[in-house]
Design a protein around this motif. Structure first.
Motif, PDB file in Angstrom:
ATOM      1  N   ALA A 152       0.841  -1.203   0.000  1.00 29.66           N
ATOM      2  CA  ALA A 152       0.000   0.000   0.000  1.00 29.66           C
ATOM      3  C   ALA A 152       0.871   1.245   0.000  1.00 29.66           C
ATOM      4  O   ALA A 152       0.840   2.056   0.920  1.00 29.66           O
ATOM      5  N   TRP A 182       0.791   4.019  -1.675  1.00 32.44           N
ATOM      6  CA  TRP A 182       0.085   5.307  -1.593  1.00 32.44           C
ATOM      7  C   TRP A 182      -1.231   5.158  -0.852  1.00 32.44           C
ATOM      8  O   TRP A 182      -2.217   5.812  -1.143  1.00 32.44           O
ATOM      9  N   GLY A 183      -1.216   4.308   0.155  1.00 33.60           N
ATOM     10  CA  GLY A 183      -2.372   4.182   1.026  1.00 33.60           C
ATOM     11  C   GLY A 183      -3.191   2.935   0.735  1.00 33.60           C
ATOM     12  O   GLY A 183      -2.963   2.218  -0.241  1.00 33.60           O
ATOM     13  N   ALA A 189      -5.984   2.646  -0.426  1.00 34.45           N
ATOM     14  CA  ALA A 189      -6.719   2.730  -1.690  1.00 34.45           C
ATOM     15  C   ALA A 189      -5.927   2.154  -2.862  1.00 34.45           C
ATOM     16  O   ALA A 189      -6.490   1.932  -3.933  1.00 34.45           O
ATOM     17  N   MET A 190      -4.642   1.897  -2.671  1.00 35.15           N
ATOM     18  CA  MET A 190      -3.877   1.218  -3.712  1.00 35.15           C
ATOM     19  C   MET A 190      -4.459  -0.174  -3.955  1.00 35.15           C
ATOM     20  O   MET A 190      -4.325  -0.731  -5.057  1.00 35.15           O
ATOM     21  N   ASP A 218     -11.174  -0.488  -2.188  1.00 37.32           N
ATOM     22  CA  ASP A 218     -12.111   0.599  -2.422  1.00 37.32           C
ATOM     23  C   ASP A 218     -12.498   1.238  -1.086  1.00 37.32           C
ATOM     24  O   ASP A 218     -12.225   0.705  -0.018  1.00 37.32           O
ATOM     25  N   THR A 242     -11.389   3.628   0.654  1.00 38.31           N
ATOM     26  CA  THR A 242     -10.322   3.931   1.603  1.00 38.31           C
ATOM     27  C   THR A 242      -9.511   5.127   1.121  1.00 38.31           C
ATOM     28  O   THR A 242      -9.741   5.664   0.037  1.00 38.31           O
ATOM     29  N   ARG A 280      -6.562   7.389  -0.293  1.00 34.96           N
ATOM     30  CA  ARG A 280      -5.454   7.403  -1.251  1.00 34.96           C
ATOM     31  C   ARG A 280      -4.580   8.614  -0.959  1.00 34.96           C
ATOM     32  O   ARG A 280      -5.072   9.738  -0.851  1.00 34.96           O
ATOM     33  N   TYR A 281      -3.288   8.397  -0.825  1.00 29.01           N
ATOM     34  CA  TYR A 281      -2.331   9.495  -0.670  1.00 29.01           C
ATOM     35  C   TYR A 281      -1.674   9.780  -2.027  1.00 29.01           C
ATOM     36  O   TYR A 281      -1.814   9.007  -2.976  1.00 29.01           O
ATOM     37  N   TYR A 304       1.043   9.894  -5.012  1.00 25.03           N
ATOM     38  CA  TYR A 304       2.133   9.026  -5.434  1.00 25.03           C
ATOM     39  C   TYR A 304       3.450   9.628  -4.957  1.00 25.03           C
ATOM     40  O   TYR A 304       3.571  10.835  -4.727  1.00 25.03           O
ATOM     41  N   ASN A 347      -3.779  15.067   2.718  1.00 26.99           N
ATOM     42  CA  ASN A 347      -3.728  15.044   1.255  1.00 26.99           C
ATOM     43  C   ASN A 347      -3.729  16.448   0.672  1.00 26.99           C
ATOM     44  O   ASN A 347      -3.019  16.732  -0.305  1.00 26.99           O
ATOM     45  N   TRP A 382      -5.951  13.470 -10.071  1.00 29.62           N
ATOM     46  CA  TRP A 382      -6.877  13.271  -8.960  1.00 29.62           C
ATOM     47  C   TRP A 382      -7.475  14.613  -8.555  1.00 29.62           C
ATOM     48  O   TRP A 382      -6.988  15.678  -8.921  1.00 29.62           O
TER      49      TRP A 382
END
Length: 986
Positions: free
Chosen positions: A115, A117-118, A120-121, A124, A126, A128-129, A131, A395, A537
């Motif tokens: 994970a 980048w978090g 969410a990598m 679903d 969750t 995401r940070y 890249y 973020n 994003w």
């Protein structure tokens, strides 16, 4: 005494070596620093086979069938495996499966995720940070990356995860690298070390095991090890100085884990086609012996072609352990792997003692990560717990710090002088208006277009032709893929579309995609300004728009060299110019849940009791808009929902949005003096009873003026009909003033209104009586002093430069009725629904334009004006009103007499009466409006607040909004939230 010079030289050389050795402090991984009775006890109860199994982790998926899940459970139960590496799925599904797996495991399993980048990598719903390439653009701010690691650890623990195979410590110095690329912090090895260390420490300080990767360095290859075995041809000197360097530094800093890549590196191991994962020289000789690494050594996934192309499952697992690996990730054939390891022990290629040592190390790591006190994952509120506002704030901060300007012709950015710009936006490769366009539209009037590679030639030609009417075009390039194998999301005609837009010579291009995609956009350099946010994003789109308009500054720099034009380190800094920033409450330390719940409860209760049909609430703190929400509907019985961009009749808020700022500006210009008399600026009043009234008294409502005059009643006969020479039912030159669709006022009647004001009585008492009358006169005064019509003056001087383009009189001229909120069903005078026309009767009889009522606009545009007041007259790089004049107009003028008025502005009562929020400071000021509007500005708390509603629908006789102090209570919710604020340490 003589000393041999050669001996001295040798001594000094030895001292230098010893000093260098002393400076290399290898930090023992934290999980090995103290003994673990739990680990010892569990280890002693294990069989030799179970100890082997602790070194194996299999893949897990939570998005597959029940049959698959049963097979995974049985696999774990049968072999008593050490752990599971989870890939695709969802958080609740993964948690349920984790609980099942842990329930059948005699020793708690390691749960790991790749994970970077978090969550969410892989999952679903969750977080995401950014890249790592995006983070590489940040200059400094490593504390934010550390905080990201802390936040990931919080989520991982909540989800029952103990290991994150991150960060990527590869130095990415090959633009053609198909697998590392955006996953690396960049090509500066020192930056890679700093940022990797921050991320690593953030997780490890919170008991999440990390695995820095991909040792000994996967950055400089054009081959993806998922599909083949890459060959790194550099010599040992180069490898030590670059590829291995970050790993050496992170090992010294106490990395808990290292992941070894599937790479062929002849300078380190000459065995043909032997991946580094299986190389004793690399795993044991280099990583353990030379670098002194004592933590967990993980293999890269054992199913990757870089390994399996030459070594089958089972054999590869055995060879990995023989090479010195501690944990095999993604073993495909567990039974065969264990059999091969047992065979190696029997044949002497492995010893049971070495297996035991590794098993005990794994158990100690499990104890450190909390598995010695394992508890099942609580599924209640799991998704909500994982998605906390702090993650969004992190973020936002990370994205903002990474934004990079690569070109800024003549310091175009941040955009200034909005009144000189006719702006269009074009989103390329978008099917609908984008986040970038929506955020840009918060700053000024922008016409939006979208184009994609699928657009017809005729559509493209229409857009290109339309753009001729604008002198600035904001171009958003929306690349929906960041991977080089997918051409960075470049469609067949993307480059052509962007090139043509850049060639107009009036484009600001924002690229939402991989930095390397810049090389695929020929002609991009023709744009006037170029902004990149490194990935596709919403945060990048949102904050790039805010950067362009100067709400945030730019400080990012390219972390990689794209080509000769865009080299590593490129980046042009800019600073904020004081425009509103749009963010979340947590950025100013306010709890969003607390604020939202309180405001929602007050406003929704007001709608429920029919205090008003709908409204908009907007709040800002420290120049940051932290709350924007629309409630209810335009009418009780209708279906038109209230929207953020709806226009409301401001009613008496008009006074501080039109007349008062105009007067302040004229004071600054020396054209108006509040200590002079009405006769000084209105020659026709020299012989009236108002000639000697001082403007300071007039503006504070203590000059003795009559409260109001019902001008419309003068037009009526006793039977309800209109008097002659007042109204007609059709428009003509004689009756040009449109009051309703079928009611037109006599052209000279406004003169009679002004005459009534002039001749109205004046009280001899100098006491507070709120009066509209003087505000009817300010448009005339402004025109006399500036030679400009009142509305033209306001729009030229304030509204257009502020970007407050919806602030206008008579909005039906510019906006469809669906965007304008109706007010009253007038049953006495106009006999119709008042919609898009001023509610106030006197204002209606002045063609909708007056200094006391008639201004319409959105909450957002009104806040630009009030924020300018809060910032002492400064906004968007321009000083509109001097701080001294603002201070004078907004102070109590006659506190000794108990007056709560400033000059034009309301201020809090000395004894609370509900005119202001209860918590408002004495420095605060604002105004309310008859239609249900309200705004308040408080320098002490650095806040501004806007409440717009149409409480007079369907009748003005409904005054529940004031009786219940709803507008003030909503404002108090902001004060309370601020007082309870606990700023996050970011």
């Amino acid at each position: 005494m003589k000393v041999n010079r050669r001996i001295l030289t040798l001594l000094f050389s030895l001292m230098a070596v010893l000093q260098g050795y002393a400076q290399t402090v290898y930090t023992t991984p934290s999980f090995l620093r103290s003994p673990s009775q739990w680990a010892d006890s569990v280890f002693n109860a294990m069989t030799p086979d179970e100890r082997i199994a602790q070194l194996i982790m299999v893949a897990g998926y939570s998005n597959r069938t029940p049959v698959y899940e049963d097979s995974l459970v049985n696999l774990v139960k049968q072999y008593k495996l050490g752990g599971v590496v989870f890939f695709q799925g969802g958080p609740v599904r993964q948690a349920r499966l984790t609980n099942r797996l842990q329930a059948v495991s005699s020793v708690p399993l390691f749960i790991a995720m790749d994970a970077e980048w978090g969550l969410a990598m892989r999952l679903d719903s969750t977080v995401r940070y950014p890249y790592q390439m995006t983070l590489g653009a940040m200059q400094g701010h490593d504390d934010l990356i550390y905080r990201m690691g802390v936040d990931f650890a919080r989520q991982a623990r909540r989800l029952g995860v103990q290991i994150n195979f991150a960060p990527v410590a590869d130095v990415n110095n090959n633009p053609n690298n198909p697998v590392i690329n955006f996953r690396s912090f960049g090509e500066d090895k020192e930056a890679v070390v700093r940022k990797s260390l921050a991320y690593m420490k953030g997780m490890q300080d919170n008991f999440i095991l990390t695995s820095i990767k991909h040792f000994p360095g996967h950055g400089d290859t054009g081959t993806d090890s998922h599909y083949d075995l890459p060959v790194i041809t550099h010599n040992r000197t180069r490898l030590d100085s670059l590829e291995i360097y970050p790993f050496k530094k992170l090992v010294e800093a106490g990395a808990t884990g290292v992941m070894v890549a599937h790479l062929s590196i002849p300078a380190l191991d000459t065995t043909r086609n032997r991946p580094s994962t299986l190389s004793p020289a690399i795993v044991t000789g280099l990583l353990k012996d030379e670098l002194g690494f004592q933590g967990l050594i993980f293999s890269d996934a054992m199913n990757m072609k870089g390994l399996t192309k030459f070594y089958p499952a089972g054999l590869a697992d055995r060879l990995g352990l023989e090479a010195g690996m501690d944990v095999l990730e993604f073993t495909e054939d567990v039974g065969r792997a264990i059999a091969e390891v047992k065979k190696a022990i029997e044949e002497g290629r492995l010893t049971q003692a070495s297996i035991n040592a590794r098993c005990l190390k794994v158990l100690k790591a499990k104890a450190w990560a909390g598995l010695n006190q394992y508890k099942p994952i609580n599924l209640k509120n799991l998704t909500a717990d994982l998605n906390q506002p702090v993650s969004e704030l992190i973020n936002r901060r990370l994205t903002e710090a990474s934004l990079t300007i690569l070109k800024n012709d003549r310091d175009l950015l941040p955009l200034r002088d909005l009144d000189t710009l006719r702006i269009a936006s074009v989103s390329v490769e978008a099917d609908r208006p984008t986040v970038f366009q929506q955020m840009a539209g918060n700053y000024t009037q922008i016409d939006h277009f979208t184009l994609s590679s699928r657009s017809a030639d005729s559509t493209i030609a229409q857009v290109q032709n339309a753009l001729k009417n604008y002198n600035l075009v904001l171009v958003g390039v929306h690349l929906n893929n960041i991977r080089p194998g997918a051409r960075y999301g470049m469609q067949n005609r993307t480059a052509e579309l962007v090139q043509n837009l850049a060639a107009t010579g009036k484009a600001v291009v924002a690229v939402f995609g991989n930095a390397y995609a810049l090389d695929k956009l020929p002609g991009l350099e023709q744009a006037r300004a170029i902004v990149t946010s490194y990935q596709p994003w919403a945060y990048g789109e949102d904050l790039s728009a805010q950067l362009i308009f100067g709400a945030v500054g730019a400080e990012g720099k390219l972390p990689v060299t794209v080509n000769e034009r865009y080299r590593r380190g490129a980046g042009i800094p800019t600073q904020s110019i004081g425009r509103l920033k749009y963010t979340i409450p947590e950025e100013v330390g306010v709890d969003s849940k607390l604020l939202t719940q309180k405001v929602d409860s007050i406003v929704n209760a007001g709608i429920a009791i029919k205090a008003f049909p709908g409204g908009v609430v907007q709040m800002a703190k420290d120049g940051k808009v932290i709350f924007r929400k629309a409630y209810g509907k335009h009418t009780y019985e209708g279906n038109e929902p209230t929207r953020l961009d709806d226009l409301f009749d401001m009613a008496s808020v008009t006074k501080i949005s039109t007349s008062t700022p105009a007067l302040m500006r004229l004071v600054d210009e020396g054209k108006f003096d509040v200590n002079k008399t009405m006769a000084d600026y209105m020659p026709g009043y020299k012989k009236s009873n108002k000639a000697n009234l001082v403007w300071r008294d007039v503006l504070t409502h203590q000059a003795g003026l009559k409260a109001w005059i019902p001008f419309w009643m003068e037009t009526k006969n006793t039977d309800g009909t209109f008097k002659p020479n007042t109204f007609a039912t059709t428009r003509s030159r004689r009756y040009p003033i449109e009051v309703t669709d079928s009611l037109f006022l006599f052209r000279k009647y406004p003169d009679y209104i002004y005459e009534q004001i002039k001749n109205s009585p004046v009280s001899g008492k100098k006491e507070y009586v709120y009066s509209d009358l003087s505000f009817y006169l300010y448009p005339k005064i402004v025109k006399r002093l500036t030679k400009m019509d009142f509305e033209d003056y306001l729009k030229k001087t304030f509204y257009r430069p502020l970007g407050a383009t919806t602030l206008t009189f008579n909005p039906r001229r510019f906006y469809p009725l669906e965007r304008i909120v109706p007010t009253e069903r007038d049953s006495l005078f106009r006999k119709t629904l008042i919609h898009g026309r001023v509610h106030d009767e006197g204002g209606a009889m002045l063609d909708g334009l007056s200094g006391h009522a008639g201004l319409f606009g959105t909450a957002n545009d009104l806040m630009k004006l009030t924020q300018m007041y809060l910032q002492k007259g400064y906004y968007g790089g321009e000083q509109y009103i001097s701080p001294a004049t603002l201070a004078e107009f907004t102070r109590y003028q006659f506190p000794e007499s108990g007056s709560r008025r400033g000059l034009g502005f309301e201020k809090p009562s000395f004894k609370y009466s509900g005119n202001a929020p209860r918590s408002a400071s004495p420095d605060s000021f604002g105004h309310s409006g008859f239609t249900g509007t309200f705004t308040w500005i408080d320098p002490t708390y650095n806040l501004t607040y806007v409440f717009l509603s149409n409480r007079v629908y369907p009748t003005r006789n409904n005054n529940k909004i004031s009786q219940l102090n709803i507008r003030q209570e909503v404002g108090d919710a902001l004060y309370k939230a601020i007082r309870r604020s606990t700023p996050l340490a970011l």
